[in-house]
Design an enzyme around this catalytic site. Structure first.
Site, PDB file in Angstrom:
ATOM      1  N   LYS A 177       0.809  -1.167   0.045  1.00  0.00           N
ATOM      2  CA  LYS A 177       0.124  -0.102  -0.052  1.00  0.00           C
ATOM      3  C   LYS A 177       1.008   1.243   0.063  1.00  0.00           C
ATOM      4  O   LYS A 177       1.606   1.708   1.162  1.00  0.00           O
ATOM      5  CB  LYS A 177      -0.932  -0.043   1.405  1.00  0.00           C
ATOM      6  CG  LYS A 177      -2.122   0.715   1.202  1.00  0.00           C
ATOM      7  CD  LYS A 177      -2.133   2.143   0.897  1.00  0.00           C
ATOM      8  CE  LYS A 177      -1.885   2.860   1.940  1.00  0.00           C
ATOM      9  NZ  LYS A 177      -1.637   4.360   1.887  1.00  0.00           N
ATOM     10  N   GLU A 252       9.734   1.407  10.663  1.00  0.00           N
ATOM     11  CA  GLU A 252      10.911   2.544  10.224  1.00  0.00           C
ATOM     12  C   GLU A 252      10.185   3.716  10.368  1.00  0.00           C
ATOM     13  O   GLU A 252       9.367   4.220   9.713  1.00  0.00           O
ATOM     14  CB  GLU A 252      11.311   2.324   8.854  1.00  0.00           C
ATOM     15  CG  GLU A 252      12.180   0.704   8.566  1.00  0.00           C
ATOM     16  CD  GLU A 252      13.281   0.564   9.189  1.00  0.00           C
ATOM     17  OE1 GLU A 252      13.972   1.680   9.755  1.00  0.00           O
ATOM     18  OE2 GLU A 252      13.912  -0.528   9.301  1.00  0.00           O
ATOM     19  N   CYS A 286      13.808  10.688   6.399  1.00  0.00           N
ATOM     20  CA  CYS A 286      13.818  10.153   7.792  1.00  0.00           C
ATOM     21  C   CYS A 286      15.041  10.089   8.307  1.00  0.00           C
ATOM     22  O   CYS A 286      15.136  10.591   9.725  1.00  0.00           O
ATOM     23  CB  CYS A 286      13.161   8.877   7.756  1.00  0.00           C
ATOM     24  SG  CYS A 286      14.178   7.633   6.686  1.00  0.00           S
ATOM     25  N   GLU A 385      10.622  16.339  14.474  1.00  0.00           N
ATOM     26  CA  GLU A 385      10.847  16.281  12.786  1.00  0.00           C
ATOM     27  C   GLU A 385      10.330  17.268  12.366  1.00  0.00           C
ATOM     28  O   GLU A 385       9.001  17.515  12.459  1.00  0.00           O
ATOM     29  CB  GLU A 385      10.619  14.864  12.685  1.00  0.00           C
ATOM     30  CG  GLU A 385      10.901  14.459  11.081  1.00  0.00           C
ATOM     31  CD  GLU A 385      10.502  13.081  10.794  1.00  0.00           C
ATOM     32  OE1 GLU A 385       9.550  12.593  11.053  1.00  0.00           O
ATOM     33  OE2 GLU A 385      11.308  12.264  10.508  1.00  0.00           O
TER      34      GLU A 385
HETATM   35  P1  NAD Z   1       2.425   8.938   7.345  1.00  0.00           P
HETATM   36  O1  NAD Z   1       2.637   8.026   8.443  1.00  0.00           O
HETATM   37  O2  NAD Z   1       1.470   9.900   7.365  1.00  0.00           O
HETATM   38  O3  NAD Z   1       2.130   7.766   6.343  1.00  0.00           O
HETATM   39  C1  NAD Z   1       2.998   6.551   5.792  1.00  0.00           C
HETATM   40  C2  NAD Z   1       1.881   5.651   5.082  1.00  0.00           C
HETATM   41  O4  NAD Z   1       1.077   5.204   6.177  1.00  0.00           O
HETATM   42  C3  NAD Z   1       1.261   6.065   3.844  1.00  0.00           C
HETATM   43  O5  NAD Z   1       1.148   5.407   3.002  1.00  0.00           O
HETATM   44  C4  NAD Z   1      -0.381   6.402   4.664  1.00  0.00           C
HETATM   45  O6  NAD Z   1      -1.303   6.175   3.513  1.00  0.00           O
HETATM   46  C5  NAD Z   1      -0.320   5.132   5.440  1.00  0.00           C
HETATM   47  N1  NAD Z   1      -1.119   5.491   6.796  1.00  0.00           N
HETATM   48  C6  NAD Z   1      -1.823   6.699   7.301  1.00  0.00           C
HETATM   49  N2  NAD Z   1      -2.488   6.454   8.243  1.00  0.00           N
HETATM   50  C7  NAD Z   1      -2.868   5.062   8.297  1.00  0.00           C
HETATM   51  C8  NAD Z   1      -3.441   4.289   9.262  1.00  0.00           C
HETATM   52  N3  NAD Z   1      -4.119   4.718  10.059  1.00  0.00           N
HETATM   53  N4  NAD Z   1      -3.103   2.980   9.086  1.00  0.00           N
HETATM   54  C9  NAD Z   1      -2.344   2.406   8.183  1.00  0.00           C
HETATM   55  N5  NAD Z   1      -1.595   3.285   7.201  1.00  0.00           N
HETATM   56  C10 NAD Z   1      -1.898   4.342   7.365  1.00  0.00           C
HETATM   57  O7  NAD Z   1       3.923   9.257   6.800  1.00  0.00           O
HETATM   58  P2  NAD Z   1       4.296  10.032   5.613  1.00  0.00           P
HETATM   59  O8  NAD Z   1       4.025  11.427   5.988  1.00  0.00           O
HETATM   60  O9  NAD Z   1       3.973   9.266   4.376  1.00  0.00           O
HETATM   61  O10 NAD Z   1       5.917   9.979   5.633  1.00  0.00           O
HETATM   62  C11 NAD Z   1       6.636  10.745   6.507  1.00  0.00           C
HETATM   63  C12 NAD Z   1       7.372  10.054   7.866  1.00  0.00           C
HETATM   64  O11 NAD Z   1       7.970   8.798   7.464  1.00  0.00           O
HETATM   65  C13 NAD Z   1       8.349  10.965   8.601  1.00  0.00           C
HETATM   66  O12 NAD Z   1       8.066  10.758   9.673  1.00  0.00           O
HETATM   67  C14 NAD Z   1       9.557  10.078   8.179  1.00  0.00           C
HETATM   68  O13 NAD Z   1      10.575  10.211   9.048  1.00  0.00           O
HETATM   69  C15 NAD Z   1       9.055   8.864   8.184  1.00  0.00           C
HETATM   70  N6  NAD Z   1       9.976   7.635   7.185  1.00  0.00           N
HETATM   71  C16 NAD Z   1      10.756   7.174   7.917  1.00  0.00           C
HETATM   72  C17 NAD Z   1      11.808   6.069   7.169  1.00  0.00           C
HETATM   73  C18 NAD Z   1      12.778   5.105   7.656  1.00  0.00           C
HETATM   74  O14 NAD Z   1      13.195   4.416   7.271  1.00  0.00           O
HETATM   75  N7  NAD Z   1      12.970   5.482   9.079  1.00  0.00           N
HETATM   76  C19 NAD Z   1      11.763   6.420   5.831  1.00  0.00           C
HETATM   77  C20 NAD Z   1      11.165   7.337   5.376  1.00  0.00           C
HETATM   78  C21 NAD Z   1      10.160   8.042   5.896  1.00  0.00           C
END
Ligand code: NAD
Length: 491
Positions: A177, A252, A286, A385
Site C-alpha cells: 500500500k 521504520e 527520515c 521532526e
Molecule cells: P505517514 O505516517 O503519514 O504515512 C505513511 C503511510 O501510512 C502512508 O502510506 C499512509 O497512507 C499510511 N497510513 C496513514 N494512516 C494510516 C493508518 N491509520 N493505518 C495504516 N496506514 C496508514 O508518513 P508520511 O508522511 O507518508 O512519511 C513521512 C514520515 O515517514 C516521516 O516521519 C519520516 O521520518 C518517516 N520515514 C521513515 C523512514 C525510515 O526508514 N525510518 C523512511 C522514510 C520516511
C-alpha cells in the site's frame, strides 16, 4: 499512468470506483487520477496473497527460482530507469538526478535480495548441539507468510523495493500500500513484476489512503506480518493493530538525527555534508541530520559558510537541469514546514537564512533552504521532526556535552560525526544512541548494511541480511533417535 489496482495477477478497478488526484508538486497541476482502493479491495488482495502463499508455488520454489524472478524485476526497473525517475519527479517533486539514484538503487535492492534468495538454497539447516545424545535438532528458516507493507511518499519506489524485495526473496507473498500522495511508480512496479512472471497473488498493489486502505490492511486477520515506514503517530496505530492478533511487525519511523562537528573538522567538507544531510530530497528524509551541533571554536565560521552555500542552491522544478532543491511533496507539507519555522522564530531561534517561500516561483510547493541558529533546546524545532529543508544549529563546548545533547532525543534513527581525530570519531560513534552512525559524512545508504532506529525511530532493521530476517520464521525440528523408552512411565 495506471488507473487500476494489481490484485491476484490482474489489473482491476477499485470496487467502490474511487480515485485519488495525483498532483505535480512543482506546478500544482492534477496530472492523473489514480485508483483509490478501500477495505473491499484489501480483502481481495489479502485473499489472493493468502492463496498464493498457502497453495501456490512461490514459497515452495527454490531460492534460485525466486532469485531469477527478482533479477527479472531489477532488469525491468533498469530498462525503464529514466521514465520511472521522471514519474517519481512528477509525483514527489525531487530533482531528476536524485530520482535516478533512487530508481537505480531500487533495482540494486532487487538484485541484492536475488543473491540472498539464491544463497538460501545452499545454506541448509543449522544443526543444534544438544546436551542429550538421544536427540538431534536443527533450525530451519521458513517464509513468514502474508506480509502487508505500508510505505511513505519520500522515496516511493525505493521504499517499495526495501520491502517487496526481501519479502519475495524469503518466499512470502505481499500486499503493498503506497502513499496516497505518490502512487505512480508502485503501480509501475506491478507492471514490471507481472512481466517478470511472478505467479498471481504473490505481489498485490493497492493504492489508497491510509484510512481507507492502510488501516484495513493492518487490521486484516489473514495478514501475518506488517512492515511499515512512516511517521511515529501512524506507526503507533500500525503497532496497535498488530497487537490485536500478534502480527509480526517491523517499523521504520521518524528521526531528528544529530550531526556533531568538532573543531578539527574541515569546514568546507562539513558544510557540504551538512547541506546534503538536510537539503537533499528537500529534507524529506527520515535520517536527515536536522540537528547540527558545532564546536564553539568553529561555529560562527561554519554558519557563515553554510548560509552562503544555502543561498546559492538552485530551486525549481525537479525536471529542470541544475536544480538541487525541488518543491515539497504537497501543500499540506509546505504549510507544516513554514509553521514550524514560524514557531521556531517565536521560540527564540535565529533565522540565519531562508524561512519562507522563494521569490519568483508563484506555483509549486517550494520552501527556501533554511538555516536556524541558536535553536533553544526545549523548542519544538529542536525536538520534533520538521521533514523539510530546515536545519537547526547549536554550539557545544566539549565532547561530553556534544554527545549528551546529541542523545537527548526521543528518536534514534541516525547520527553523524565529523572530526579529523578518528579515535574521537569512533569513541563518539560508540556513544551515540542511534541505529546508523556516519563518520565524516552523512546519509550515504547501502543496501548491504542494516537500516533502522533506536528508541521511537522504530523496531527491527531493513536492508542487508537483517532485512531478509524480517520475513522469515525460525523453526526447530528435534528428533528422538534413541530406541529406549522415554521413561515417564515405561521403565
Ligand atoms: P505517514 O505516517 O503519514 O504515512 C505513511 C503511510 O501510512 C502512508 O502510506 C499512509 O497512507 C499510511 N497510513 C496513514 N494512516 C494510516 C493508518 N491509520 N493505518 C495504516 N496506514 C496508514 O508518513 P508520511 O508522511 O507518508 O512519511 C513521512 C514520515 O515517514 C516521516 O516521519 C519520516 O521520518 C518517516 N520515514 C521513515 C523512514 C525510515 O526508514 N525510518 C523512511 C522514510 C520516511
Amino acid at each position: 499512468m495506471r488507473d487500476r489496482l494489481f490484485i491476484d495477477g490482474r489489473w482491476v478497478a477499485p470496487k467502490r470506483g474511487g480515485s485519488l488526484a495525483v498532483i505535480d508538486p512543482a506546478t500544482e497541476a492534477v496530472i492523473h487520477q489514480a485508483p483509490a482502493g478501500t477495505a473491499e479491495d484489501i480483502d481481495a488482495a489479502v485473499a489472493a496473497a493468502r492463496r498464493a502463499f498457502d497453495d501456490g508455488p512461490w514459497r515452495r520454489a527454490g531460492g534460485a527460482e525466486r532469485g531469477q524472478a527478482l533479477r527479472a524485476i531489477a532488469a525491468g526497473i533498469r530498462a525503464r530507469l529514466v521514465e520511472l525517475a521522471r514519474l517519481e519527479v512528477l509525483d514527489n517533486g525531487k530533482p531528476l538526478p536524485e530520482a535516478e539514484w533512487d530508481v537505480g538503487d531500487a533495482a540494486g535492492c532487487f538484485e541484492f535480495y536475488a543473491g540472498l534468495a539464491e544463497a538460501m538454497d545452499g545454506a541448509g539447516p543449522e544443526q543444534i548441539a544438544l546436551p542429550d545424545p538421544r536427540f538431534v535438532a536443527r533450525a530451519v528458516r521458513e517464509p513468514l507468510g502474508v506480509a502487508g507493507a505500508v510505505i511513505p511518499w519520500n522515496y516511493p519506489l525505493l521504499m517499495a523495493a526495501w520491502k517487496v524485495a526481501p519479502a519475495l526473496a524469503a518466499g512470502c507473498t505481499m500486499i503493498l500500500k503506497p502513499s496516497e500522495l505518490t502512487p505512480l511508480t508502485a503501480l509501475e512496479l506491478g507492471v514490471i513484476a507481472e512481466a517478470a512472471g511472478l505467479p498471481a497473488g504473490v505481489l498485490n498493489i493497492v493504492t489508497g489512503t491510509g484510512t481507507d486502505a492502510g488501516q484495513p490492511l493492518c487490521d486484516h486477520p489473514a495478514v501475518d506480518k506488517l512492515a511499515f515506514t512512516g511517521s511515529v503517530p501512524t506507526g503507533a496505530k500500525v503497532m496497535a493493530a498488530a497487537a490485536r492478533d500478534i502480527k509480526k511487525i517491523s517499523l521504520e519511523l521518524g528521526g531528528k538525527s544529530p550531526f556533531l562537528v568538532f573543531d578539527d573538522a574541515d569546514i568546507e567538507k562539513a558544510v557540504e555534508w551538512i547541506m546534503f544531510g538536510i537539503f537533499w530530497n528537500q529534507g524529506q528524509v527520515c535520517s536527515a541530520t536536522s540537528r547540527v551541533l558545532v564546536h564553539g571554536a568553529i561555529h560562527d565560521r561554519l554558519v557563515e559558510r553554510l548560509v552562503a552555500e544555502a543561498r546559492r542552491i538552485r530551486i525549481g522544478n525537479g525536471l529542470d537541469a541544475g536544480v538541487l532543491l525541488g518543491p515539497l511533496v504537497s501543500d499540506a507539507q509546505r504549510t507544516k514546514v513554514l509553521a514550524a519555522v514560524a514557531r521556531a522564530r517565536a521560540d527564540g531561534a535565529t533565522v540565519a537564512t531562508g524561512g519562507g517561500v522563494p521569490a519568483g516561483l508563484p506555483r509549486g510547493y517550494f520552501v527556501e533552504p533554511t538555516v536556524l541558529t541558536d535553536v533553544p533546546l526545549d523548542s519544538a524545532a529542536w525536538r520534533e521532526e520538521i521533514f523539510g529543508p530546515v536545519v537547526c544549529l547549536r554550539r557545544f563546548a566539549d565532547e561530553a556535552e556534544g554527545v549528551r545533547l546529541a542523545n537527548a532525543s526521543c528518536y534514534g534513527l541516525a547520527a553523524a560525526v565529523m572530526s579529523a581525530d578518528l579515535d574521537r570519531a569512533e569513541r563518539v560513534a560508540a556513544a551515540l544512541r542511534a541505529g546508523i552512525v556516519w563518520i565524516n559524512c552523512s546519509q550515504p545508504t547501502f543496501t548491504e548494511a542494516p537500516w533502522g532506529g533506536y528508541k521511537q525511530s522504530g523496531i527491527g532493521r531493513e536492508l542487508g541480511r537483517w532485512g531478509l530476517d524480517n520475513y522469515l520464521e525460525t523453526k526447530q525440528i528435534t528428533r528422538y533417535v534413541s530406541d529406549d523408552p522415554w521413561g515417564w512411565y515405561i521403565k
